[in-house]
Design a protein around this motif. Structure first.
Motif, PDB file in Angstrom:
ATOM      1  N   LEU A  89      10.579  -5.303  31.393  1.00  0.00           N
ATOM      2  CA  LEU A  89       9.152  -5.063  31.577  1.00  0.00           C
ATOM      3  C   LEU A  89       8.386  -5.205  30.270  1.00  0.00           C
ATOM      4  O   LEU A  89       7.300  -5.798  30.229  1.00  0.00           O
ATOM      5  N   ALA A  90       8.933  -4.661  29.190  1.00  0.00           N
ATOM      6  CA  ALA A  90       8.258  -4.732  27.897  1.00  0.00           C
ATOM      7  C   ALA A  90       8.092  -6.173  27.438  1.00  0.00           C
ATOM      8  O   ALA A  90       7.050  -6.548  26.874  1.00  0.00           O
ATOM      9  N   GLU A  91       9.100  -7.001  27.675  1.00  0.00           N
ATOM     10  CA  GLU A  91       9.024  -8.401  27.285  1.00  0.00           C
ATOM     11  C   GLU A  91       7.966  -9.143  28.097  1.00  0.00           C
ATOM     12  O   GLU A  91       7.172  -9.917  27.542  1.00  0.00           O
ATOM     13  N   TYR A  92       7.929  -8.923  29.409  1.00  0.00           N
ATOM     14  CA  TYR A  92       6.904  -9.585  30.219  1.00  0.00           C
ATOM     15  C   TYR A  92       5.510  -9.115  29.820  1.00  0.00           C
ATOM     16  O   TYR A  92       4.564  -9.909  29.761  1.00  0.00           O
ATOM     17  N   ILE A 199      16.981 -13.284  39.832  1.00  0.00           N
ATOM     18  CA  ILE A 199      17.188 -12.022  39.138  1.00  0.00           C
ATOM     19  C   ILE A 199      17.739 -11.001  40.119  1.00  0.00           C
ATOM     20  O   ILE A 199      17.185 -10.798  41.202  1.00  0.00           O
ATOM     21  N   CYS A 200      18.816 -10.326  39.723  1.00  0.00           N
ATOM     22  CA  CYS A 200      19.580  -9.518  40.677  1.00  0.00           C
ATOM     23  C   CYS A 200      18.751  -8.424  41.344  1.00  0.00           C
ATOM     24  O   CYS A 200      18.889  -8.188  42.544  1.00  0.00           O
ATOM     25  N   PHE A 201      17.863  -7.744  40.602  1.00  0.00           N
ATOM     26  CA  PHE A 201      17.140  -6.618  41.194  1.00  0.00           C
ATOM     27  C   PHE A 201      15.914  -7.061  41.987  1.00  0.00           C
ATOM     28  O   PHE A 201      15.270  -6.243  42.619  1.00  0.00           O
ATOM     29  N   ILE A 202      15.585  -8.348  41.932  1.00  0.00           N
ATOM     30  CA  ILE A 202      14.466  -8.858  42.719  1.00  0.00           C
ATOM     31  C   ILE A 202      14.960  -9.482  44.012  1.00  0.00           C
ATOM     32  O   ILE A 202      14.354  -9.336  45.063  1.00  0.00           O
ATOM     33  N   GLY A 203      16.120 -10.149  43.939  1.00  0.00           N
ATOM     34  CA  GLY A 203      16.711 -10.730  45.141  1.00  0.00           C
ATOM     35  C   GLY A 203      15.816 -11.787  45.757  1.00  0.00           C
ATOM     36  O   GLY A 203      15.312 -12.672  45.072  1.00  0.00           O
ATOM     37  N   GLU A 204      15.603 -11.700  47.053  1.00  0.00           N
ATOM     38  CA  GLU A 204      14.835 -12.712  47.770  1.00  0.00           C
ATOM     39  C   GLU A 204      13.340 -12.421  47.772  1.00  0.00           C
ATOM     40  O   GLU A 204      12.556 -13.145  48.368  1.00  0.00           O
ATOM     41  N   ARG A 205      12.927 -11.344  47.101  1.00  0.00           N
ATOM     42  CA  ARG A 205      11.516 -10.975  47.119  1.00  0.00           C
ATOM     43  C   ARG A 205      10.665 -11.923  46.275  1.00  0.00           C
ATOM     44  O   ARG A 205      11.157 -12.594  45.375  1.00  0.00           O
ATOM     45  N   ASP A 206       9.361 -11.924  46.559  1.00  0.00           N
ATOM     46  CA  ASP A 206       8.413 -12.681  45.756  1.00  0.00           C
ATOM     47  C   ASP A 206       8.342 -12.053  44.365  1.00  0.00           C
ATOM     48  O   ASP A 206       8.073 -10.864  44.213  1.00  0.00           O
ATOM     49  N   PHE A 207       8.576 -12.885  43.345  1.00  0.00           N
ATOM     50  CA  PHE A 207       8.646 -12.371  41.980  1.00  0.00           C
ATOM     51  C   PHE A 207       7.335 -11.720  41.550  1.00  0.00           C
ATOM     52  O   PHE A 207       7.320 -10.637  40.967  1.00  0.00           O
ATOM     53  N   ARG A 208       6.216 -12.372  41.824  1.00  0.00           N
ATOM     54  CA  ARG A 208       4.929 -11.840  41.367  1.00  0.00           C
ATOM     55  C   ARG A 208       4.609 -10.515  42.043  1.00  0.00           C
ATOM     56  O   ARG A 208       4.107  -9.580  41.403  1.00  0.00           O
ATOM     57  N   GLU A 209       4.914 -10.418  43.338  1.00  0.00           N
ATOM     58  CA  GLU A 209       4.655  -9.169  44.053  1.00  0.00           C
ATOM     59  C   GLU A 209       5.505  -8.039  43.474  1.00  0.00           C
ATOM     60  O   GLU A 209       5.030  -6.911  43.293  1.00  0.00           O
ATOM     61  N   LEU A 215       3.549  -4.070  36.411  1.00  0.00           N
ATOM     62  CA  LEU A 215       2.559  -4.644  35.504  1.00  0.00           C
ATOM     63  C   LEU A 215       1.361  -5.067  36.352  1.00  0.00           C
ATOM     64  O   LEU A 215       1.339  -6.166  36.906  1.00  0.00           O
ATOM     65  N   PRO A 216       0.366  -4.194  36.481  1.00  0.00           N
ATOM     66  CA  PRO A 216      -0.762  -4.477  37.379  1.00  0.00           C
ATOM     67  C   PRO A 216      -1.483  -5.774  37.023  1.00  0.00           C
ATOM     68  O   PRO A 216      -1.612  -6.144  35.851  1.00  0.00           O
ATOM     69  N   ALA A 217      -1.944  -6.448  38.047  1.00  0.00           N
ATOM     70  CA  ALA A 217      -2.631  -7.721  37.877  1.00  0.00           C
ATOM     71  C   ALA A 217      -3.938  -7.539  37.113  1.00  0.00           C
ATOM     72  O   ALA A 217      -4.644  -6.544  37.289  1.00  0.00           O
ATOM     73  N   ARG A 218      -4.221  -8.496  36.238  1.00  0.00           N
ATOM     74  CA  ARG A 218      -5.506  -8.540  35.524  1.00  0.00           C
ATOM     75  C   ARG A 218      -5.967  -9.976  35.498  1.00  0.00           C
ATOM     76  O   ARG A 218      -5.405 -10.805  34.796  1.00  0.00           O
ATOM     77  N   GLU A 219      -6.992 -10.256  36.282  1.00  0.00           N
ATOM     78  CA  GLU A 219      -7.443 -11.633  36.453  1.00  0.00           C
ATOM     79  C   GLU A 219      -8.024 -12.191  35.164  1.00  0.00           C
ATOM     80  O   GLU A 219      -8.669 -11.476  34.384  1.00  0.00           O
ATOM     81  N   GLY A 220      -7.765 -13.472  34.921  1.00  0.00           N
ATOM     82  CA  GLY A 220      -8.301 -14.137  33.739  1.00  0.00           C
ATOM     83  C   GLY A 220      -8.459 -15.622  33.987  1.00  0.00           C
ATOM     84  O   GLY A 220      -8.174 -16.125  35.076  1.00  0.00           O
ATOM     85  N   GLU A 221      -8.885 -16.327  32.970  1.00  0.00           N
ATOM     86  CA  GLU A 221      -9.146 -17.746  33.089  1.00  0.00           C
ATOM     87  C   GLU A 221      -7.893 -18.589  32.882  1.00  0.00           C
ATOM     88  O   GLU A 221      -7.016 -18.235  32.101  1.00  0.00           O
ATOM     89  N   HIS A 233      -6.283 -16.850  37.117  1.00  0.00           N
ATOM     90  CA  HIS A 233      -4.931 -16.352  37.359  1.00  0.00           C
ATOM     91  C   HIS A 233      -4.980 -14.837  37.550  1.00  0.00           C
ATOM     92  O   HIS A 233      -5.981 -14.186  37.218  1.00  0.00           O
ATOM     93  N   ALA A 234      -3.893 -14.266  38.054  1.00  0.00           N
ATOM     94  CA  ALA A 234      -3.840 -12.822  38.307  1.00  0.00           C
ATOM     95  C   ALA A 234      -3.211 -12.044  37.153  1.00  0.00           C
ATOM     96  O   ALA A 234      -3.192 -10.822  37.175  1.00  0.00           O
ATOM     97  N   GLY A 235      -2.679 -12.735  36.153  1.00  0.00           N
ATOM     98  CA  GLY A 235      -2.050 -12.061  35.018  1.00  0.00           C
ATOM     99  C   GLY A 235      -1.160 -13.030  34.280  1.00  0.00           C
ATOM    100  O   GLY A 235      -0.288 -13.653  34.900  1.00  0.00           O
ATOM    101  N   VAL A 236      -1.355 -13.184  32.970  1.00  0.00           N
ATOM    102  CA  VAL A 236      -0.596 -14.194  32.235  1.00  0.00           C
ATOM    103  C   VAL A 236       0.902 -13.912  32.246  1.00  0.00           C
ATOM    104  O   VAL A 236       1.718 -14.834  32.174  1.00  0.00           O
TER     105      VAL A 236
END
Length: 382
Positions: A89-92, A199-209, A215-221, A233-236
């Motif tokens: 999380l810190a890296e992202y 990624i093992c803990f995400i599995g088949e889920r949508d990565f962004r969701e 890491l809450p979405a923050r819209e930008g250009e 975009h919803a978050g760099v």
């Protein structure tokens, strides 16, 4: 009952199942080679209904039952959160793209799992990784697997002499198709099970969701390198260099109807940079600088040496020259331009089939990165 001499990590997948099968068969021929399985739970159920840990646990139990092996269980979810996921999380959040599989191997599978096996009286552990261990000139070497398409030495480059001396990779000399055939022949319940991906803990889920929960979405250009706005975009931190999917950029006046690719991220200003062309110049770099390096032998082969390297998994090894700096960080200069070398990912070094070690990529000389983070590159290049 005497303590097992070898404990194999059984994940509920076909690879670890066949590793257990091979060790069981060896034990049948050599009674002193006792074997047991151990299932690791590394991710606590987050309530989404997408966690497959319980299904994997049932498959691991069924495999060990079929093979007549005792099985142990350990919950490493707290250790995984502290040692792997928090860093992820810190890296992202910092705009980098981490590789949790590398950390998982170092912090969980070859640290806590190894400790747990020793607590059970075992001398060594085994896993279903595609890699090989061999003693060369008095030192343990990590070697590529025979099946080049499945080789996982990239993810294991943070291991050292202590771990390799106590580790077996039974599948290292096998082809994946033969592993599947053995599983079917032995009627293992995982013989037809699909390989896990991503990624093992995400599995088949949508990565962004998934990431948006932490890491809450923050819209930008979204801008081109020359500053023209072409979308939002919803978050760099949801994007990585070279990415094409998820940009949602439609027809833009003045541009060809061609795909767009992420070429840079300005986290401080929440701007995502894109350009057209899969091999556009903004994604190319020749030099990179790393964080502190880890060496499998315990030391680098020299202060400056030629080798081959990968900057991501499933990449062909590329020729480069590596300089080990006084602080233990590296500079690698490649013989030709590299596409989308990404800070946070791993630079892994090889000499022939032997993995020398590696380091986390900190910076590159890609044109946009030099512009956005010039102070960082100057520090590394000094």
């Amino acid at each position: 009952m005497s303590a097992p001499r070898t404990i194999v990590g059984v994940s509920g997948g076909v690879d670890s199942s066949v590793a257990a099968l091979l060790l069981r068969d060896r034990a049948l021929a050599h009674p002193d080679e006792t074997v047991a399985g151990l299932f690791m739970q590394n991710w606590a159920d987050d309530g989404s209904g997408d966690c497959r840990a319980e299904d994997d646990r049932k498959d691991a139990v069924a495999v060990c039952g079929r093979l007549g092996l005792p099985i142990h269980f350990r919950d490493f979810s707290r250790e995984y959160w502290d040692g792997v996921f928090s860093h992820f999380l810190a890296e992202y959040a910092a705009g980098r793209t981490p590789n949790p599989d590398v950390l998982c191997n170092r912090e969980i599978k070859f640290k806590h799992f190894l400790d747990a096996a020793r607590d059970l009286g075992a001398e060594r552990i085994a896993t279903g990784h595609y890699a090989r261990v061999e003693k060369r000139d008095g030192r343990w070497a990590l070697l590529r697997a025979v099946d080049s398409g499945k080789d996982q030495s990239y993810f294991l480059h943070q291991l050292g002499q202590a771990q390799l001396s106590a580790t077996e990779f039974p599948l290292g000399g096998m082809l994946k198709r033969d592993v599947r055939a053995l599983a079917a022949q032995a009627a293992l319940p995982t013989a037809e099970k699909k390989d896990s991906t991503g990624i093992c803990f995400i599995g088949e889920r949508d990565f962004r969701e998934f990431l948006s929960r932490y890491l809450p979405a923050r819209e930008g250009e979204i801008r081109t390198p020359d500053g023209r706005a072409v979308g939002t975009h919803a978050g760099v931190f949801y994007f990585t260099l070279g990415q094409r999917e998820g940009l949602n950029i439609g027809g833009v006046r003045g541009f060809e109807a061609a795909p767009w690719y992420v070429v840079g991220k300005d986290v401080a200003n929440n701007v995502l940079y894109v350009d057209q062309g899969i091999d556009n110049a903004w994604l190319q770099s020749r030099n990179l600088w790393s964080e502190g390096a880890h060496w499998i032998a315990g030391h680098p082969p020299a202060q400056r040496f030629a080798c081959t390297a990968q900057t991501r998994y499933r990449q062909a090894a590329e020729a480069c020259e590596v300089t080990v700096r006084d602080d233990g960080t590296l500079q690698a200069r490649f013989a030709r331009d590299q596409r989308a070398v990404t800070p946070g990912q791993s630079l892994v070094l090889y000499e022939g089939d032997a993995c020398l070690g590696g380091a986390v990529i900190a910076a590159t000389d890609a044109p946009l990165e030099l512009r956005l983070h010039a102070h960082t590159e100057r520090n590394y290049a000094a």
